[in-house]
Scaffold this motif. Sequence first.
Motif, PDB file in Angstrom:
ATOM      1  N   SER A 105       0.812  -1.220   0.000  1.00 23.76           N
ATOM      2  CA  SER A 105       0.000   0.000   0.000  1.00 23.76           C
ATOM      3  C   SER A 105       0.846   1.272   0.000  1.00 23.76           C
ATOM      4  CB  SER A 105      -0.930   0.003   1.218  1.00 23.76           C
ATOM      5  OG  SER A 105      -0.201  -0.057   2.423  1.00 23.76           O
ATOM      6  N   GLY A 106       2.182   1.147  -0.051  1.00 21.15           N
ATOM      7  CA  GLY A 106       3.039   2.323  -0.150  1.00 21.15           C
ATOM      8  C   GLY A 106       3.682   2.771   1.139  1.00 21.15           C
ATOM      9  N   LYS A 107       3.510   2.019   2.227  1.00 19.28           N
ATOM     10  CA  LYS A 107       4.078   2.433   3.515  1.00 19.28           C
ATOM     11  C   LYS A 107       5.606   2.491   3.465  1.00 19.28           C
ATOM     12  CE  LYS A 107       2.321  -0.922   5.915  1.00 19.28           C
ATOM     13  NZ  LYS A 107       1.774  -1.713   4.787  1.00 19.28           N
ATOM     14  N   THR A 108       6.216   1.440   2.921  1.00 22.20           N
ATOM     15  CA  THR A 108       7.676   1.388   2.871  1.00 22.20           C
ATOM     16  C   THR A 108       8.242   2.507   2.015  1.00 22.20           C
ATOM     17  OG1 THR A 108       7.638  -1.019   3.191  1.00 22.20           O
ATOM     18  CG2 THR A 108       9.651  -0.062   2.278  1.00 22.20           C
ATOM     19  N   SER A 109       7.548   2.883   0.956  1.00 20.57           N
ATOM     20  CA  SER A 109       8.029   3.965   0.090  1.00 20.57           C
ATOM     21  C   SER A 109       8.156   5.276   0.856  1.00 20.57           C
ATOM     22  CB  SER A 109       7.081   4.150  -1.098  1.00 20.57           C
ATOM     23  OG  SER A 109       6.998   2.969  -1.868  1.00 20.57           O
ATOM     24  N   LEU A 110       7.252   5.513   1.796  1.00 18.70           N
ATOM     25  CA  LEU A 110       7.335   6.728   2.615  1.00 18.70           C
ATOM     26  C   LEU A 110       8.587   6.700   3.481  1.00 18.70           C
ATOM     27  CD1 LEU A 110       3.593   7.054   3.699  1.00 18.70           C
ATOM     28  CD2 LEU A 110       4.757   8.282   1.856  1.00 18.70           C
ATOM     29  N   LEU A 111       8.887   5.539   4.064  1.00 15.81           N
ATOM     30  CA  LEU A 111      10.084   5.421   4.888  1.00 15.81           C
ATOM     31  C   LEU A 111      11.357   5.589   4.081  1.00 15.81           C
ATOM     32  CD1 LEU A 111       9.197   2.337   7.142  1.00 15.81           C
ATOM     33  CD2 LEU A 111       8.824   4.752   7.618  1.00 15.81           C
ATOM     34  N   GLN A 112      11.296   5.262   2.794  1.00 20.13           N
ATOM     35  CA  GLN A 112      12.499   5.301   1.972  1.00 20.13           C
ATOM     36  C   GLN A 112      12.931   6.718   1.610  1.00 20.13           C
ATOM     37  OE1 GLN A 112      11.374   2.724  -1.296  1.00 20.13           O
ATOM     38  NE2 GLN A 112      12.302   0.929  -0.323  1.00 20.13           N
ATOM     39  N   VAL A 113      12.068   7.707   1.781  1.00 21.46           N
ATOM     40  CA  VAL A 113      12.420   9.074   1.375  1.00 21.46           C
ATOM     41  C   VAL A 113      13.656   9.583   2.104  1.00 21.46           C
ATOM     42  CG1 VAL A 113      11.663  11.477   1.345  1.00 21.46           C
ATOM     43  CG2 VAL A 113      10.112   9.680   0.570  1.00 21.46           C
ATOM     44  N   PRO A 114      13.677   9.650   3.449  1.00 19.73           N
ATOM     45  CA  PRO A 114      14.898  10.126   4.105  1.00 19.73           C
ATOM     46  C   PRO A 114      16.078   9.198   3.906  1.00 19.73           C
ATOM     47  CG  PRO A 114      13.287   9.384   5.726  1.00 19.73           C
ATOM     48  CD  PRO A 114      12.585   9.410   4.424  1.00 19.73           C
ATOM     49  N   LEU A 115      15.829   7.893   3.750  1.00 21.29           N
ATOM     50  CA  LEU A 115      16.934   6.955   3.527  1.00 21.29           C
ATOM     51  C   LEU A 115      17.575   7.181   2.166  1.00 21.29           C
ATOM     52  CD1 LEU A 115      15.251   3.699   4.910  1.00 21.29           C
ATOM     53  CD2 LEU A 115      16.742   5.297   6.122  1.00 21.29           C
ATOM     54  N   LEU A 116      16.765   7.418   1.148  1.00 22.39           N
ATOM     55  CA  LEU A 116      17.283   7.670  -0.192  1.00 22.39           C
ATOM     56  C   LEU A 116      18.044   8.992  -0.243  1.00 22.39           C
ATOM     57  CD1 LEU A 116      17.512   6.961  -3.173  1.00 22.39           C
ATOM     58  CD2 LEU A 116      15.218   7.925  -3.525  1.00 22.39           C
ATOM     59  N   LEU A 117      17.514  10.020   0.417  1.00 15.72           N
ATOM     60  CA  LEU A 117      18.215  11.299   0.446  1.00 15.72           C
ATOM     61  C   LEU A 117      19.538  11.167   1.194  1.00 15.72           C
ATOM     62  CD1 LEU A 117      15.217  13.710   1.130  1.00 15.72           C
ATOM     63  CD2 LEU A 117      16.501  13.476  -1.008  1.00 15.72           C
ATOM     64  N   GLY A 118      19.529  10.457   2.311  1.00 13.65           N
ATOM     65  CA  GLY A 118      20.768  10.251   3.053  1.00 13.65           C
ATOM     66  C   GLY A 118      21.798   9.495   2.239  1.00 13.65           C
ATOM     67  N   GLN A 119      21.350   8.503   1.475  1.00 16.10           N
ATOM     68  CA  GLN A 119      22.253   7.739   0.612  1.00 16.10           C
ATOM     69  C   GLN A 119      22.864   8.639  -0.453  1.00 16.10           C
ATOM     70  OE1 GLN A 119      21.385   3.529  -0.492  1.00 16.10           O
ATOM     71  NE2 GLN A 119      20.946   4.373  -2.503  1.00 16.10           N
ATOM     72  N   THR A 120      22.074   9.583  -0.943  1.00 18.75           N
ATOM     73  CA  THR A 120      22.576  10.525  -1.949  1.00 18.75           C
ATOM     74  C   THR A 120      23.533  11.521  -1.331  1.00 18.75           C
ATOM     75  OG1 THR A 120      20.518  10.302  -3.224  1.00 18.75           O
ATOM     76  CG2 THR A 120      21.873  12.239  -3.669  1.00 18.75           C
ATOM     77  N   PHE A 121      23.163  12.084  -0.177  1.00 20.23           N
ATOM     78  CA  PHE A 121      24.036  13.057   0.485  1.00 20.23           C
ATOM     79  C   PHE A 121      25.398  12.455   0.814  1.00 20.23           C
ATOM     80  CE2 PHE A 121      20.138  15.294   2.586  1.00 20.23           C
ATOM     81  CZ  PHE A 121      19.708  15.678   1.334  1.00 20.23           C
ATOM     82  N   GLY A 122      25.411  11.179   1.154  1.00 18.47           N
ATOM     83  CA  GLY A 122      26.652  10.530   1.566  1.00 18.47           C
ATOM     84  C   GLY A 122      27.479   9.985   0.426  1.00 18.47           C
ATOM     85  N   SER A 123      27.035  10.163  -0.796  1.00 22.29           N
ATOM     86  CA  SER A 123      27.774   9.654  -1.947  1.00 22.29           C
ATOM     87  C   SER A 123      29.098  10.389  -2.104  1.00 22.29           C
ATOM     88  CB  SER A 123      26.931   9.813  -3.218  1.00 22.29           C
ATOM     89  OG  SER A 123      27.689   9.489  -4.364  1.00 22.29           O
ATOM     90  N   THR A 124      30.117   9.664  -2.536  1.00 22.97           N
ATOM     91  CA  THR A 124      31.418  10.289  -2.785  1.00 22.97           C
ATOM     92  C   THR A 124      31.455  11.002  -4.133  1.00 22.97           C
ATOM     93  OG1 THR A 124      32.232   8.197  -3.710  1.00 22.97           O
ATOM     94  CG2 THR A 124      32.633   8.599  -1.361  1.00 22.97           C
ATOM     95  N   ASP A 125      30.448  10.765  -4.969  1.00 22.14           N
ATOM     96  CA  ASP A 125      30.377  11.398  -6.290  1.00 22.14           C
ATOM     97  C   ASP A 125      29.568  12.684  -6.181  1.00 22.14           C
ATOM     98  OD1 ASP A 125      30.145  12.133  -8.920  1.00 22.14           O
ATOM     99  OD2 ASP A 125      29.343  10.208  -9.628  1.00 22.14           O
TER     100      ASP A 125
END
Length: 449
Positions: A36-56
């Motif tokens: 129903s989309g619950k996990t997708s909501l949780l993934q927002v800060p996780l995806l942004l954090g993964q991007t912020f922490g990228s070495t590229d």
Amino acid sequence: MFTKLRIKNFKAWGEQLWDPGIELAPVTLLLGTNSSGKTSLLQVPLLLGQTFGSTDRSLDLNLGGQKGDLLDLGGYEDVIHGHDGSLDMGFGLSIKDQEPGSKRPSVFTYTVQYRRAGTIPVVAELEYREAASIYAASRQSKGGYRLQAPGYEPEVIGGRPVARRTFQPERSLTLSADALAELGEAGSRVQDLALATTRQVLERVAYLGPLRESPERSYLWGRQTPGSLGPRGQRAVHALLASANSRKKCRDEQEGGRGWLVERVSEWLKRIGVADGLELERQGRSRYFEVVLTTRAQRANIVDVGFGVSQVLPMIVLAYFVPRGTVIIAEQPEIHLHPSAQVGLAELMVEVARERQVQFIVETHSEHLFRRLQFLIADGKTRPEDCRMYFAEPGDDGRAELRPLEVDPYGRIANWPDRFFGDAVGETERQMRAMVRRMKAQQSGGRRG
């Protein structure tokens, strides 16, 4: 702390949550059916954090796929709503940040939107909003970025404000060095807001997934304190060992110190009813340790007791291991727990949120956890505004729908969803009909005999 989350055209979510957003509280529960989309909501800060922490630094959005990435979401067309690559995708977080040494927290909003350029997502707009002040970079038709900030007057060429490719944002987080220099004093404030966003999203978010590490009969410990517990809670025991062997003395009314974490965890294992206590025993003079649980005067290795203990242990450890002000994102913390133990998780979250200012954003299928939160509201242990609950369900048009549950000061739900936790009433009715049908059949058979 996150006070609001926004999402646009990401997986099952269209644009329905972009303008209003989702209000977040010290404890936020996401309930609902599977897919129903619950996990997708949780993934927002996780995806942004993964991007912020990228070495590229040139990477606009890190969808994963490399070693060390928490999420692996595929390509842009895998995550864009309806797999329609022509749509823009967006995320937003409203953040209350307590800067070191400051007396008052700053409150601001971070938003980023993407569009596809070839086969990859690029930033279409990056914006920080603080009160009435807006700091933004917007992509123009030829790939350049136009800047906006208080007091900034851009150069005008051909009747249009200048837009340059060198102003492109970096890692969806901050502006380029050229853009910051162009903004002058406003550029310094952008750097401050980017630093606060990094601090909250990258350094103050802890994630615990739905699958936990299986327990081990003995644990090898190299006398290091882990930086995190890991998404499977795989370093929870190592965190306990670091606490038990800390050189820092434990002082009254202060967090930390030798054995402080072990004591907190033991207390909660007893409160939720899965063990009376926890001990860590060294095997001879080796670097291996056992986790020993005591229950009704019986002592046993963690491997030899119920599986649920090892599965809830990381959640309890995490609640006290993380620094104050951390956001804990957890999926199904109740997994493998008896219903009587599940209710204790609600009490854990409410108490830790209040005492340590730790925020919990949790996806759960537990009716018992939810019911205990209702009781805690009715009992005055927490308030509806400190404990928000949402019900997610798939809509008829393929978009997910999110319903905020309206909870009064006595824990009552005003807008109870249909089949919230299955169809208990319907199942009872069907059971009764089946029972009556069989009893009649047995009576008829007896008369014929």
